[in-house]
Design a protein around this motif. Structure first.
Motif, short mmCIF file in Angstrom:
data_model
loop_
_atom_site.label_atom_id
_atom_site.label_comp_id
_atom_site.label_asym_id
_atom_site.label_seq_id
_atom_site.Cartn_x
_atom_site.Cartn_y
_atom_site.Cartn_z
N THR A 117 0.82 -1.21 0.00
CA THR A 117 0.00 0.00 0.00
C THR A 117 0.86 1.26 0.00
OG1 THR A 117 -1.56 -1.26 1.33
CG2 THR A 117 -1.96 1.10 1.14
N LYS A 155 -12.69 -9.27 -0.37
CA LYS A 155 -11.63 -8.27 -0.19
C LYS A 155 -10.45 -8.82 0.59
CE LYS A 155 -14.22 -4.05 -0.70
NZ LYS A 155 -15.12 -3.14 -0.05
N HIS A 187 -2.89 -2.87 5.41
CA HIS A 187 -3.33 -1.91 4.39
C HIS A 187 -3.47 -0.52 5.02
CE1 HIS A 187 -6.20 -1.29 0.72
NE2 HIS A 187 -5.57 -0.17 1.04
N LEU A 226 -1.15 2.77 4.43
CA LEU A 226 -1.83 3.93 3.88
C LEU A 226 -1.55 5.17 4.74
CD1 LEU A 226 -4.09 4.48 1.65
CD2 LEU A 226 -5.71 4.33 3.53
N ARG A 273 -7.47 8.52 -3.76
CA ARG A 273 -8.36 7.51 -3.17
C ARG A 273 -8.12 7.32 -1.67
NH1 ARG A 273 -8.11 2.58 -4.51
NH2 ARG A 273 -10.26 2.20 -3.95
N TYR A 274 -7.28 8.18 -1.08
CA TYR A 274 -6.93 8.00 0.33
C TYR A 274 -8.15 7.84 1.24
CZ TYR A 274 -5.81 9.33 5.11
OH TYR A 274 -5.76 9.37 6.47
N GLU A 323 -10.12 4.67 0.55
CA GLU A 323 -9.44 3.46 1.02
C GLU A 323 -9.49 3.35 2.53
OE1 GLU A 323 -5.55 1.99 -0.44
OE2 GLU A 323 -5.82 3.44 -2.05
N ASP A 348 -12.84 2.26 3.58
CA ASP A 348 -13.04 0.86 3.23
C ASP A 348 -12.36 -0.06 4.26
OD1 ASP A 348 -13.95 -1.23 1.57
OD2 ASP A 348 -11.93 -1.41 0.71
N CYS A 349 -11.12 0.29 4.64
CA CYS A 349 -10.40 -0.51 5.64
C CYS A 349 -11.18 -0.55 6.95
CB CYS A 349 -9.02 0.08 5.94
SG CYS A 349 -7.84 -0.16 4.61
#
Lengths: 106, 361, 276
Positions: B22, B55, B311, B315, B327-328, B331, B334-335
């Motif tokens: 990542t 995922k 991830h 990030l 997309r920070y 993402e 999402d995490c």
């Protein structure tokens, strides 16, 4: 002792790696390419890797991934080698370790 | 010489690989330190299909996930450096990390660090607990699934958590018989579906039982087990001898956090997470600025959670250096959602309670 | 109970069965997943959307039996190997069960095997009617035919000469209870807490009684935790023993100080260093 090697496995394919010759306490033994020293010894039925320097109790590996240090042996004259992670190489001279280990050039 | 780099990731298991992937993708220059000669950490011996959702690569076997993550890191070329056979042996308060890389002493001073050192197997105290043939469950898994060697002919498994159940099943897949699974608690700790797989293959699971002792001349020849009462005392008259040449200990893992202690991170003992874990914020940054954590070192969980934590840590570490892609936010969200989902069920209740104490910054 | 035995109750099973009409019509998936765990490949893999989408991945899979064709895709992806395909529509007094079977050797079509129930007991014979291999999932699906009275019981099979599996089932019955000398069973001298330095539980207990009540004090006086593994193996056990004997909560027992290096290194290593 060949029956310790898995040949037919439902998930994994184990390639028959090249044979590697080594000795354990003077006895000739065979391992396979990809073995660690401890895995090759285990395949030969050797579970006792040494005796504790103080209690004299037999010693074998516990974690097999380099954490616990219960697998220390003398390899090519060098003490305290972590045999569970140390790759087996042709011609290695492997011995049980009975003491805390001594520096190689003493 | 002193190596200067944006980010060092310590540990090339599921969490570390995800963090390195990542952060590299975000634009940081990354160095990954892996103690072993190959990447993947403990994924390399997980022959079972993973749980979770797509995922986290659910239904893919751990060994295949390891290859996927390693290949991705390779694809970055020079932007990601990997040192194999490299153990981080010290982490000093000035931020310097000392490394044994293939027997050579190296010093690294990164701008950010992700510690993803994983865990080690707990040991158990009973007479002759040090006899050769008494192995950690993970050790047995390594022997079988990495080196292709059967640990013995007949195994007694201590512990009915997921690892104890999965390794019992994998022993049978390798052609080794499993005499029984012994569990001190009155109930099975692992997933019921894992228990079902070993039960139908003929392995008894003895709950409220413990191992009293092991015996053998030079290595294990038999074990004595007994039923225990609520205060964990053996009930006289319930002792049984089990002939076996291997006793497998699967009584849990404990975070491998030495480097975090050395770095001066504030730690807290949280039993449900397996031991002392670092306090951290919701970016997985510890009390030492710039030191991030991911995976089992933050508390023992499944590998699927370790990957998502990796991830997130990768990030955040990259973002704090200014490597923040479009997309920070997406993402990150999402995490967080994936972690919440993985931890929302009744089987994760203990993990949730533990995390509430650790994520307090 | 499932969490005590690993085996679902009859009631749990019966509640999952489709209607008698549906059962008579053709093969169907029997999802024997009774615990909320974070897992959803069955529902995302079903080509007919018969396993309902899960809002939360911890939901227990729910199946729409009118959509299910018994194709077996879910059985081959389920990480828990908890899905079986049942076919009761044959009508000749037999029925078939498809079992995810990740063992070697695989049986051959036409072979007779021993039908085994959820508890690992042999309850009859079965004939293998299909062996379906999957390169992708590496989980073979083996279909066996049993008498229809057994179809809801049989969930595994043993090959007739399968040593590994039959050993596991037969040897458990060989265990004879024996009595152990209880003094010997609690012999603290045979319990090693610190493997590296060879320190027994007795030594640790004696030290705690003498007043050494931190992991660091015990380490300095006895070397427990000072050996090659640097307390990775013994540290938690020593802390637990202190907690037990002093009555302190284990969370308040500080581990021993952690200093570099995390593993013993020869002095010459530090003299070396790279000069790239």
């Amino acid at each position: 002792m060949g029956d310790r090697r898995i040949t037919d496995h439902p998930i994994l394919d184990f390639d028959e790696g090249e044979v590697i010759h080594f000795t354990f306490d003077g006895k000739p033994m065979e391992g396979r390419e990809g073995d660690t020293i401890a895995s090759a010894l285990h395949a030969n039925g050797v579970k006792v890797l040494g005796y504790h320097f103080k209690t004299k109790r037999p010693r074998g590996f516990y974690c097999a991934i380099g954490n616990c240090s219960a697998c220390l042996m003398i390899v090519n004259g060098k003490s305290n080698v972590r045999t569970c992670t140390e790759p087996l190489l042709p011609g290695m001279v492997v011995e049980k370790q009975l003491d805390r280990g001594v520096p190689d050039d003493v | 010489m002193m190596y200067d780099i944006d980010l060092v990731v310590i540990g090339g298991g599921p969490a570390g690989l995800m963090a390195a992937n990542t952060a590299t993708e975000a634009g940081a220059e990354v160095l990954l330190l892996e103690r072993d000669g190959h990447l993947g950490g403990q994924l390399v011996k997980q022959t079972h299909k993973f749980f979770g959702s797509e995922k986290q690569h659910a239904s893919v076997r751990g060994i295949d996930i390891s290859t996927m993550l390693g290949d991705r890191l390779d694809s970055f070329g020079e932007r990601a450096t990997v040192w194999k056979n490299a153990t981080a042996i010290g982490f000093y308060e000035d931020g310097v990390i000392t490394v044994d890389h293939d027997g050579i002493y190296k010093k690294v001073k990164p701008k950010r660090v992700v510690v993803a050192t994983g865990a080690s197997e707990k040991f158990l105290s009973f007479p002759n607990n040090d006899l050769p043939g008494i192995y950690g469950a993970g050790a047995v898994q390594t022997m079988m699934n990495v080196y292709g060697i059967r640990p013995g002919h007949r195994v007694l498994m201590i512990g009915a958590g997921n690892i104890g159940l999965i390794v019992s099943y994998q022993l049978m897949q390798a052609g080794v018989s499993v005499a029984a699974i012994v569990e001190g608690l009155p109930q099975i700790g692992g997933y019921a579906v894992h228990a079902g797989k070993v039960r139908r293959a003929g392995v008894p699971i003895l709950t409220s039982h413990t191992i009293l002792r092991a015996d053998g001349k030079e290595s294990v020849e038999r074990a004595t087990i007994a039923r225990i009462d609520r205060t964990w005392n053996a009930i006289p008259g319930t002792e049984k001898t089990i002939e076996c040449d291997v006793i497998c200990i699967s009584v849990g893992l404990t975070p491998l956090a030495e480097l975090l202690w050395q770095a001066g991170c504030e730690m807290r003992y949280i039993p449900s997470l397996g031991g002392s874990v670092p306090l951290r914020n919701n970016c997985l940054e510890t009390t030492v600025k710039g030191v991030y954590v991911a995976g089992d070192v933050t508390g023992i969980e499944e590998a699927s959670a370790a990957m998502v934590e990796g991830h997130l840590a990768g990030l955040e570490a990259a973002a704090s250096l200014g490597f923040k892609g479009d997309r920070y936010s997406e993402e990150r969200k999402d995490c967080m959602e994936q972690l919440a989902a993985l931890r929302s069920g009744p089987t994760a209740e203990k993990i949730r309670t533990g995390l509430a104490c650790a994520e307090c910054l | 109970m499932l969490i005590n035995t690993g085996v679902p109750t009859r009631e749990q099973i019966e509640r999952r069965l489709p209607s008698p009409e549906r059962r008579a019509r053709g093969p169907y998936a029997m999802v024997e997943c009774f615990q909320e765990i974070p897992c959803n490949p069955c529902s995302t893999s079903c080509p007919f959307d018969a396993i309902l989408p899960m809002g939360d991945i911890n939901e227990i899979p729910m199946i729409d039996h009118d959509r299910c064709t018994g194709c077996g895709v879910c059985a081959s992806v389920c990480p828990g190997l908890a899905i079986f395909i049942i076919d009761e529509s044959v009508g000749d007094g037999t029925a078939s069960v498809t079992i995810p079977y990740e063992f070697r050797p695989l049986p051959e079509k036409g072979e007779t095997v021993r039908a085994v129930n959820r508890e690992g007991c042999v309850i009859g014979d079965a004939i293998v009617t299909r062996v379906l291999l999957s390169k992708k999932t590496k989980t073979p699906l083996v279909t066996i035919r049993v008498s229809d009275g057994l179809v809801h019981e049989v969930r595994f099979f043993n090959l007739i000469d399968d040593k590994a599996v039959s050993d596991a089932t037969s040897l458990k019955r060989k265990e004879e209870p024996i009595t152990v000398d209880s003094a010997c069973a609690s012999d603290d001298d045979e319990i090693i807490l610190c493997r590296c330095e060879g320190i027994t539980l007795r030594t640790i207990r004696d030290l705690i009684r003498e007043g050494y009540t931190t992991v660091d004090e015990i380490k300095r006086i006895s070397r427990a935790g000072m050996g090659a593994c640097q307390a990775r193996t013994c540290g938690p056990l020593i802390a637990a023993e202190i907690a037990r004997m002093t009555g302190q909560p284990i969370s308040e027992i500080q581990p021993s100080a952690h200093r570099a290096p995390v593993k013993p290194m020869p002095i010459e290593f530090f003299l070396g260093g790279d000069s790239e």
